[in-house]
Design a protein around this motif. Structure first.
Motif, PDB file in Angstrom:
ATOM      1  N   MET A 167       0.845  -1.186   0.000  1.00  0.00           N
ATOM      2  CA  MET A 167       0.000   0.000   0.000  1.00  0.00           C
ATOM      3  C   MET A 167       0.885   1.242   0.000  1.00  0.00           C
ATOM      4  SD  MET A 167      -2.746  -1.226   2.885  1.00  0.00           S
ATOM      5  CE  MET A 167      -4.081  -0.143   2.389  1.00  0.00           C
ATOM      6  N   THR A 168       0.405   2.293  -0.610  1.00  0.00           N
ATOM      7  CA  THR A 168       1.151   3.552  -0.600  1.00  0.00           C
ATOM      8  C   THR A 168       0.197   4.708  -0.346  1.00  0.00           C
ATOM      9  OG1 THR A 168       2.691   4.969  -1.809  1.00  0.00           O
ATOM     10  CG2 THR A 168       0.946   3.920  -3.107  1.00  0.00           C
ATOM     11  N   LEU A 169       0.731   5.750   0.277  1.00  0.00           N
ATOM     12  CA  LEU A 169      -0.023   6.990   0.450  1.00  0.00           C
ATOM     13  C   LEU A 169       0.349   8.015  -0.612  1.00  0.00           C
ATOM     14  CD1 LEU A 169       0.086   7.515   4.336  1.00  0.00           C
ATOM     15  CD2 LEU A 169      -1.645   6.331   2.976  1.00  0.00           C
ATOM     16  N   LEU A 170       1.377   7.736  -1.396  1.00  0.00           N
ATOM     17  CA  LEU A 170       1.830   8.702  -2.397  1.00  0.00           C
ATOM     18  C   LEU A 170       0.820   8.821  -3.529  1.00  0.00           C
ATOM     19  CD1 LEU A 170       4.084  10.616  -3.279  1.00  0.00           C
ATOM     20  CD2 LEU A 170       5.163   8.670  -4.435  1.00  0.00           C
ATOM     21  N   LYS A 171       0.553  10.053  -3.949  1.00  0.00           N
ATOM     22  CA  LYS A 171      -0.461  10.291  -4.978  1.00  0.00           C
ATOM     23  C   LYS A 171       0.064  11.080  -6.173  1.00  0.00           C
ATOM     24  CE  LYS A 171      -4.839   9.770  -6.150  1.00  0.00           C
ATOM     25  NZ  LYS A 171      -5.404   8.442  -6.407  1.00  0.00           N
ATOM     26  N   CYS A 172       0.965  12.040  -5.965  1.00  0.00           N
ATOM     27  CA  CYS A 172       1.387  12.872  -7.096  1.00  0.00           C
ATOM     28  C   CYS A 172       2.654  13.653  -6.753  1.00  0.00           C
ATOM     29  CB  CYS A 172       0.276  13.855  -7.472  1.00  0.00           C
ATOM     30  SG  CYS A 172       0.601  14.858  -8.946  1.00  0.00           S
ATOM     31  N   ALA A 173       3.487  13.843  -7.785  1.00  0.00           N
ATOM     32  CA  ALA A 173       4.625  14.766  -7.714  1.00  0.00           C
ATOM     33  C   ALA A 173       4.385  15.887  -8.709  1.00  0.00           C
ATOM     34  CB  ALA A 173       5.918  14.042  -8.055  1.00  0.00           C
ATOM     35  N   THR A 174       4.491  17.126  -8.244  1.00  0.00           N
ATOM     36  CA  THR A 174       4.238  18.296  -9.086  1.00  0.00           C
ATOM     37  C   THR A 174       5.541  18.999  -9.414  1.00  0.00           C
ATOM     38  OG1 THR A 174       2.016  18.635  -8.187  1.00  0.00           O
ATOM     39  CG2 THR A 174       3.086  20.537  -9.206  1.00  0.00           C
ATOM     40  N   HIS A 175       5.830  19.119 -10.715  1.00  0.00           N
ATOM     41  CA  HIS A 175       7.037  19.776 -11.206  1.00  0.00           C
ATOM     42  C   HIS A 175       6.661  21.097 -11.882  1.00  0.00           C
ATOM     43  CE1 HIS A 175       9.753  16.128 -11.020  1.00  0.00           C
ATOM     44  NE2 HIS A 175       8.558  15.578 -10.897  1.00  0.00           N
ATOM     45  N   ILE A 176       7.490  22.104 -11.698  1.00  0.00           N
ATOM     46  CA  ILE A 176       7.305  23.380 -12.393  1.00  0.00           C
ATOM     47  C   ILE A 176       8.129  23.345 -13.675  1.00  0.00           C
ATOM     48  CG2 ILE A 176       7.542  25.881 -12.236  1.00  0.00           C
ATOM     49  CD1 ILE A 176       5.449  24.544 -10.362  1.00  0.00           C
ATOM     50  N   VAL A 177       7.488  23.689 -14.792  1.00  0.00           N
ATOM     51  CA  VAL A 177       8.151  23.621 -16.101  1.00  0.00           C
ATOM     52  C   VAL A 177       7.901  24.911 -16.873  1.00  0.00           C
ATOM     53  CG1 VAL A 177       7.988  21.104 -16.202  1.00  0.00           C
ATOM     54  CG2 VAL A 177       6.157  22.478 -17.194  1.00  0.00           C
ATOM     55  N   ALA A 178       8.849  25.246 -17.757  1.00  0.00           N
ATOM     56  CA  ALA A 178       8.719  26.464 -18.559  1.00  0.00           C
ATOM     57  C   ALA A 178       7.718  26.294 -19.688  1.00  0.00           C
ATOM     58  CB  ALA A 178      10.081  26.862 -19.117  1.00  0.00           C
ATOM     59  N   ASP A 179       7.633  25.071 -20.226  1.00  0.00           N
ATOM     60  CA  ASP A 179       6.797  24.789 -21.396  1.00  0.00           C
ATOM     61  C   ASP A 179       6.059  23.478 -21.138  1.00  0.00           C
ATOM     62  OD1 ASP A 179       5.780  23.947 -23.873  1.00  0.00           O
ATOM     63  OD2 ASP A 179       7.404  24.870 -25.001  1.00  0.00           O
ATOM     64  N   VAL A 180       4.779  23.580 -20.838  1.00  0.00           N
ATOM     65  CA  VAL A 180       4.005  22.377 -20.504  1.00  0.00           C
ATOM     66  C   VAL A 180       3.942  21.418 -21.691  1.00  0.00           C
ATOM     67  CG1 VAL A 180       1.713  21.527 -19.869  1.00  0.00           C
ATOM     68  CG2 VAL A 180       2.667  23.516 -18.692  1.00  0.00           C
ATOM     69  N   ASP A 181       3.756  21.952 -22.885  1.00  0.00           N
ATOM     70  CA  ASP A 181       3.687  21.073 -24.058  1.00  0.00           C
ATOM     71  C   ASP A 181       4.974  20.273 -24.236  1.00  0.00           C
ATOM     72  OD1 ASP A 181       1.071  21.613 -24.892  1.00  0.00           O
ATOM     73  OD2 ASP A 181       1.704  23.400 -26.003  1.00  0.00           O
ATOM     74  N   ALA A 182       6.110  20.904 -24.022  1.00  0.00           N
ATOM     75  CA  ALA A 182       7.387  20.210 -24.151  1.00  0.00           C
ATOM     76  C   ALA A 182       7.532  19.129 -23.086  1.00  0.00           C
ATOM     77  CB  ALA A 182       8.540  21.199 -24.065  1.00  0.00           C
ATOM     78  N   ALA A 183       7.082  19.425 -21.864  1.00  0.00           N
ATOM     79  CA  ALA A 183       7.141  18.420 -20.800  1.00  0.00           C
ATOM     80  C   ALA A 183       6.236  17.238 -21.122  1.00  0.00           C
ATOM     81  CB  ALA A 183       6.746  19.047 -19.468  1.00  0.00           C
ATOM     82  N   VAL A 184       5.025  17.518 -21.597  1.00  0.00           N
ATOM     83  CA  VAL A 184       4.104  16.448 -21.967  1.00  0.00           C
ATOM     84  C   VAL A 184       4.707  15.587 -23.066  1.00  0.00           C
ATOM     85  CG1 VAL A 184       1.884  15.974 -23.088  1.00  0.00           C
ATOM     86  CG2 VAL A 184       2.014  17.606 -21.189  1.00  0.00           C
ATOM     87  N   GLU A 185       5.337  16.222 -24.043  1.00  0.00           N
ATOM     88  CA  GLU A 185       5.948  15.484 -25.154  1.00  0.00           C
ATOM     89  C   GLU A 185       7.025  14.528 -24.653  1.00  0.00           C
ATOM     90  OE1 GLU A 185       7.787  14.062 -28.628  1.00  0.00           O
ATOM     91  OE2 GLU A 185       5.749  14.758 -28.253  1.00  0.00           O
ATOM     92  N   ARG A 186       7.923  15.009 -23.783  1.00  0.00           N
ATOM     93  CA  ARG A 186       9.027  14.134 -23.380  1.00  0.00           C
ATOM     94  C   ARG A 186       8.581  13.034 -22.412  1.00  0.00           C
ATOM     95  NH1 ARG A 186      10.557  19.086 -20.950  1.00  0.00           N
ATOM     96  NH2 ARG A 186      10.769  19.047 -18.667  1.00  0.00           N
ATOM     97  N   TYR A 187       7.610  13.327 -21.551  1.00  0.00           N
ATOM     98  CA  TYR A 187       7.168  12.285 -20.617  1.00  0.00           C
ATOM     99  C   TYR A 187       6.240  11.271 -21.286  1.00  0.00           C
ATOM    100  CZ  TYR A 187       9.582  14.279 -16.657  1.00  0.00           C
ATOM    101  OH  TYR A 187      10.572  14.697 -15.805  1.00  0.00           O
ATOM    102  N   SER A 188       5.531  11.688 -22.302  1.00  0.00           N
ATOM    103  CA  SER A 188       4.702  10.723 -23.038  1.00  0.00           C
ATOM    104  C   SER A 188       5.562   9.873 -23.967  1.00  0.00           C
ATOM    105  CB  SER A 188       3.606  11.442 -23.829  1.00  0.00           C
ATOM    106  OG  SER A 188       4.155  12.338 -24.776  1.00  0.00           O
ATOM    107  N   ARG A 189       6.492  10.482 -24.661  1.00  0.00           N
ATOM    108  CA  ARG A 189       7.302   9.733 -25.634  1.00  0.00           C
ATOM    109  C   ARG A 189       8.314   8.818 -24.961  1.00  0.00           C
ATOM    110  NH1 ARG A 189      10.912  12.161 -30.686  1.00  0.00           N
ATOM    111  NH2 ARG A 189      11.673  10.119 -31.409  1.00  0.00           N
ATOM    112  N   TRP A 190       8.970   9.302 -23.909  1.00  0.00           N
ATOM    113  CA  TRP A 190      10.103   8.559 -23.361  1.00  0.00           C
ATOM    114  C   TRP A 190       9.789   7.830 -22.062  1.00  0.00           C
ATOM    115  CZ3 TRP A 190      13.331   7.746 -26.996  1.00  0.00           C
ATOM    116  CH2 TRP A 190      13.510   8.698 -28.011  1.00  0.00           C
ATOM    117  N   LEU A 191       8.716   8.235 -21.355  1.00  0.00           N
ATOM    118  CA  LEU A 191       8.337   7.524 -20.123  1.00  0.00           C
ATOM    119  C   LEU A 191       6.963   6.875 -20.231  1.00  0.00           C
ATOM    120  CD1 LEU A 191      10.626   9.611 -19.126  1.00  0.00           C
ATOM    121  CD2 LEU A 191       9.638   9.238 -16.859  1.00  0.00           C
TER     122      LEU A 191
END
Length: 301
Positions: free
Chosen positions: A1-25
């Motif tokens: 069981m875990t209590l962890l739910k989310c990690a929030t990162h601050i990014v300069a470009d949300v679209d770029a972050a979405v692209e790299r986390y969807s493509r590579w992770l």
């Protein structure tokens, strides 16, 4: 069981972050909104109101998320040099395969190649850094033991399973985690910790104390004693700090948190909150800890 739910990162470009986390992770978008003003106020960050926020979920379908919120670059901010949430640790099925993928990506810099963790031969992490100076540990757990307190991934790159907190006074943080949150805190161990030693130009064999923090035997937080020279994290006035700005967790006993809230609980909607009450605490380091009322998440969910 875990209590962890989310990690929030601050990014300069949300679209770029979405692209790299969807493509590579292999993460997928489950929510794309603007930060509501009342939520930004609850974080003590009114200047972050109206900024774009995207929640992403791992390929396994586990409801433990990454959230990316748009923010302006903070001059002088250096990762692994300030107090607060320092890194997100994600469990992976095959760290060597993930390492090859990270090298191929050319958007994530491998700052620590795969190697067994000092003192923990069945834990084999690697570390990468993204364009927004986000530090991500990608860790293979090389044992299948329900008593270990560690997860078994259900996709090549699965969910966040440990959030790392950089502390000025490790024992004060240990006491707060136990007394306020009612969590199980291990005794401190001193290990060779390459990420900290590299960040502070310390000898490779330097040792740094850390503890693991559990709920009913399952690890979901790590607290590290940071060395002399660590500073308070810089931020723009009224805005969320750079790097990992917020950690979100569930907690089944809101009654014990009365009197500790930095922002009292209110009902919030969306994939992350699910219509539950959500309040905000601050750790002894001043780091934002968002607490969602609810039961722990079972590994198989």
């Amino acid at each position: 069981m875990t209590l962890l739910k989310c990690a929030t990162h601050i990014v300069a470009d949300v679209d770029a972050a979405v692209e790299r986390y969807s493509r590579w992770l292999d993460y997928k978008v489950v929510e794309d909104i603007s930060v509501p003003a009342d939520l930004a106020e609850a974080w003590g960050a009114p200047a972050s109101a109206g900024r774009r926020a995207v929640v992403m979920q791992p390929a396994s379908g586990s409801p433990v998320f990454l959230r990316f919120i748009e923010g302006d670059e903070v001059p002088g901010y250096l990762p692994i040099r300030t107090y607060g949430w320092a890194a997100t640790e994600i469990c992976v099925d095959d760290v060597e395969a993930v390492n090859a993928r990270m090298i191929e990506s050319k958007v994530f810099d491998v700052i620590g190649p795969p190697k067994p963790l000092d003192g923990f031969p069945n834990v084999k992490p690697m570390q990468v850094r993204g364009p927004d100076k986000e530090t991500v540990y990608l860790t293979e757990i090389r044992l299948d033991d329900p008593t270990s307190g560690l997860p078994k991934p259900r996709s090549l790159i699965d969910r966040p399973f440990i959030m790392v907190l950089a502390c000025p006074n490790l024992r004060a943080t240990m006491a707060w985690m136990a007394d306020v949150l009612g969590l199980e805190v291990s005794g401190p161990v001193a290990i060779r910790y390459s990420m900290i030693s590299l960040a502070f130009n310390l000898p490779e064999d330097s040792r740094h104390e850390l503890v693991t923090i559990k709920w009913r035997g399952q690890v979901f937080l790590e607290a590290d004693q940071y060395p002399e020279g660590t500073t308070k994290r810089p931020a723009h006035p009224g805005a969320l700090p750079p790097g990992v700005a917020i950690v979100s967790m569930v907690h089944p006993d809101f009654a014990r948190l009365e009197g500790h809230w930095a922002s009292p609980p209110v009902v919030r909607q969306g994939p992350l909150y699910g219509g539950a009450r959500v309040g905000v605490l601050r750790t002894p380091e001043g780091a934002l800890l968002e607490v969602i009322e609810g039961d722990a998440l079972a590994w198989g969910e």
